[in-house]
Scaffold this active site. Structure first.
Site, PDB file in Angstrom:
ATOM      1  N   SER A   1       0.839  -1.135   0.050  1.00  0.00           N
ATOM      2  CA  SER A   1      -0.130   0.022  -0.007  1.00  0.00           C
ATOM      3  C   SER A   1       0.799   1.438   0.254  1.00  0.00           C
ATOM      4  CB  SER A   1      -1.010   0.068   1.105  1.00  0.00           C
ATOM      5  OG  SER A   1      -1.615  -1.248   1.413  1.00  0.00           O
TER       6      SER A   1
HETATM    7  N1  SAH Z   1       0.562  -5.133   4.471  1.00  0.00           N
HETATM    8  C1  SAH Z   1       1.225  -5.547   3.167  1.00  0.00           C
HETATM    9  C2  SAH Z   1       0.173  -5.373   2.081  1.00  0.00           C
HETATM   10  C3  SAH Z   1       0.172  -6.725   1.155  1.00  0.00           C
HETATM   11  S1  SAH Z   1      -1.538  -6.598  -0.101  1.00  0.00           S
HETATM   12  C4  SAH Z   1       2.404  -5.090   3.059  1.00  0.00           C
HETATM   13  O1  SAH Z   1       2.966  -4.229   3.809  1.00  0.00           O
HETATM   14  O2  SAH Z   1       3.199  -5.317   1.782  1.00  0.00           O
HETATM   15  C5  SAH Z   1      -2.533  -7.536   0.510  1.00  0.00           C
HETATM   16  C6  SAH Z   1      -2.282  -8.998   1.200  1.00  0.00           C
HETATM   17  O3  SAH Z   1      -3.450  -9.481   1.533  1.00  0.00           O
HETATM   18  C7  SAH Z   1      -1.691  -9.684  -0.166  1.00  0.00           C
HETATM   19  O4  SAH Z   1      -0.390 -10.479  -0.199  1.00  0.00           O
HETATM   20  C8  SAH Z   1      -2.853 -10.835  -0.176  1.00  0.00           C
HETATM   21  O5  SAH Z   1      -2.340 -12.161  -0.663  1.00  0.00           O
HETATM   22  C9  SAH Z   1      -3.244 -10.937   1.174  1.00  0.00           C
HETATM   23  N2  SAH Z   1      -4.566 -11.628   1.517  1.00  0.00           N
HETATM   24  C10 SAH Z   1      -5.729 -11.565   0.561  1.00  0.00           C
HETATM   25  N3  SAH Z   1      -6.712 -12.437   1.285  1.00  0.00           N
HETATM   26  C11 SAH Z   1      -6.049 -12.893   2.409  1.00  0.00           C
HETATM   27  C12 SAH Z   1      -6.508 -13.885   3.329  1.00  0.00           C
HETATM   28  N4  SAH Z   1      -7.770 -14.262   3.520  1.00  0.00           N
HETATM   29  N5  SAH Z   1      -5.735 -14.065   4.411  1.00  0.00           N
HETATM   30  C13 SAH Z   1      -4.407 -13.713   4.392  1.00  0.00           C
HETATM   31  N6  SAH Z   1      -4.006 -12.834   3.649  1.00  0.00           N
HETATM   32  C14 SAH Z   1      -4.709 -12.489   2.551  1.00  0.00           C
END
Ligand code: SAH
Length: 264
Positions: free
Chosen positions: A111
């Site tokens: 993000s």
């Molecule tokens: N906080 C992260 C943002 C990653 S984007 C950072 O700092 O990089 C969001 C993430 O949520 C993705 O990697 C995606 O695979 C994950 N995601 C989506 N649905 C999910 C679920 N049900 N459980 C765990 N992770 C999930």
């Protein structure tokens, strides 16, 4: 499964790989290794591709965040401390401190700093000291987990994609953040073993907030997550657990990757 990163240091890019050349001092500020005359050694924080001392670049990012309305000093300090460039691919290092989301592989994104800061500010909602236990859904590259680690007593961060769970573990290893617990699994079920949580923060947005998240929130705790609202668009949603029940507020529009069930 819990993985604990080992070394208590912040990171510098060195030949494209993080190396442990800075320590987080007790005041939370990064300290620097320098040569006998104050000159920078080979391990000083000159980052390849970044071209500037990353501390200064982060300070500018923090100034922008403040100008954009982020007011929580602890959040600004944490954003100024964590080396975001260590969490993105070397080809994207030059953009690491721009207010933009960036690809982290497997179709997912880190993000933009403004959204990370805004959500964590909402999560803290004026808490004086550190938050207690926090659950993050969507570890991704591990950046937000690192920021949260400076603001919460324990951070449980769960990721459903094995490749990103592994990447986050690699990214975080040299940071020595003993209070970050990386979990591989479906975050839609939360993580009951760490409950109740003072805060829950999701980095992926679904059609609804899973019941497990509300159940695992402590009384007085707060959940911040993107969610598809009645308009069919995503917005930030804040859920407070109060003695009078759950209170939900819908805030500004956001664009997060979808919350998906199961692991892959
Ligand atoms: N906080 C992260 C943002 C990653 S984007 C950072 O700092 O990089 C969001 C993430 O949520 C993705 O990697 C995606 O695979 C994950 N995601 C989506 N649905 C999910 C679920 N049900 N459980 C765990 N992770 C999930």
């Amino acid at each position: 499964m819990t993985q604990r990163p080992r070394f208590p240091v912040t990171l510098d890019l060195h030949a494209g790989k993080p190396v442990a050349t800075k320590n987080i001092a007790s005041n939370g500020h990064a300290t620097r290794t320098s040569g006998p005359n104050g000159t920078k050694t080979a391990t000083a924080p000159v980052t390849r591709g970044l071209g500037l001392d990353s501390q200064a670049v982060r300070a500018r990012m923090v100034q922008k965040l403040a100008a954009q309305g982020i007011a929580d000093a602890a959040v600004l300090q944490a954003m100024g401390t964590v080396e975001r460039h260590c969490f993105v691919d070397s080809a994207l290092v030059n953009q690491a401190y721009e207010d933009t989301s960036l690809p982290i592989g497997l179709g997912q994104t880190i993000s933009k700093p403004n959204v990370v800061a805004r959500m964590i500010e909402l999560l803290r909602h004026g808490h004086e000291g550190k938050l207690g236990r926090v659950l993050e859904i969507g570890t991704g590259c591990g950046y937000q987990a690192a920021v949260l680690s400076l603001l919460a007593s324990e951070v449980y961060s769960i990721e459903r994609l094995r490749g990103l769970h592994d990447k986050a573990r690699d990214n975080l290893r040299a940071f020595r953040l003993a209070n970050v617990h990386l979990l591989f699994g479906d975050g839609m079920a939360g993580y009951a073993k760490g409950a109740p949580y003072a805060g829950i923060i999701a980095a992926a947005g679904g059609e609804a907030l899973p019941q497990a998240w509300a159940d695992q929130l402590a009384m007085g705790g707060r959940l911040v997550a993107p969610m598809v609202t009645a308009t069919g668009r995503q917005a930030l949603v804040v859920l407070d657990k109060t003695p009078q029940g759950l209170k939900q507020s819908v805030l500004e529009a956001v664009h997060f990757v979808p919350l998906k069930s199961g692991i892959a």
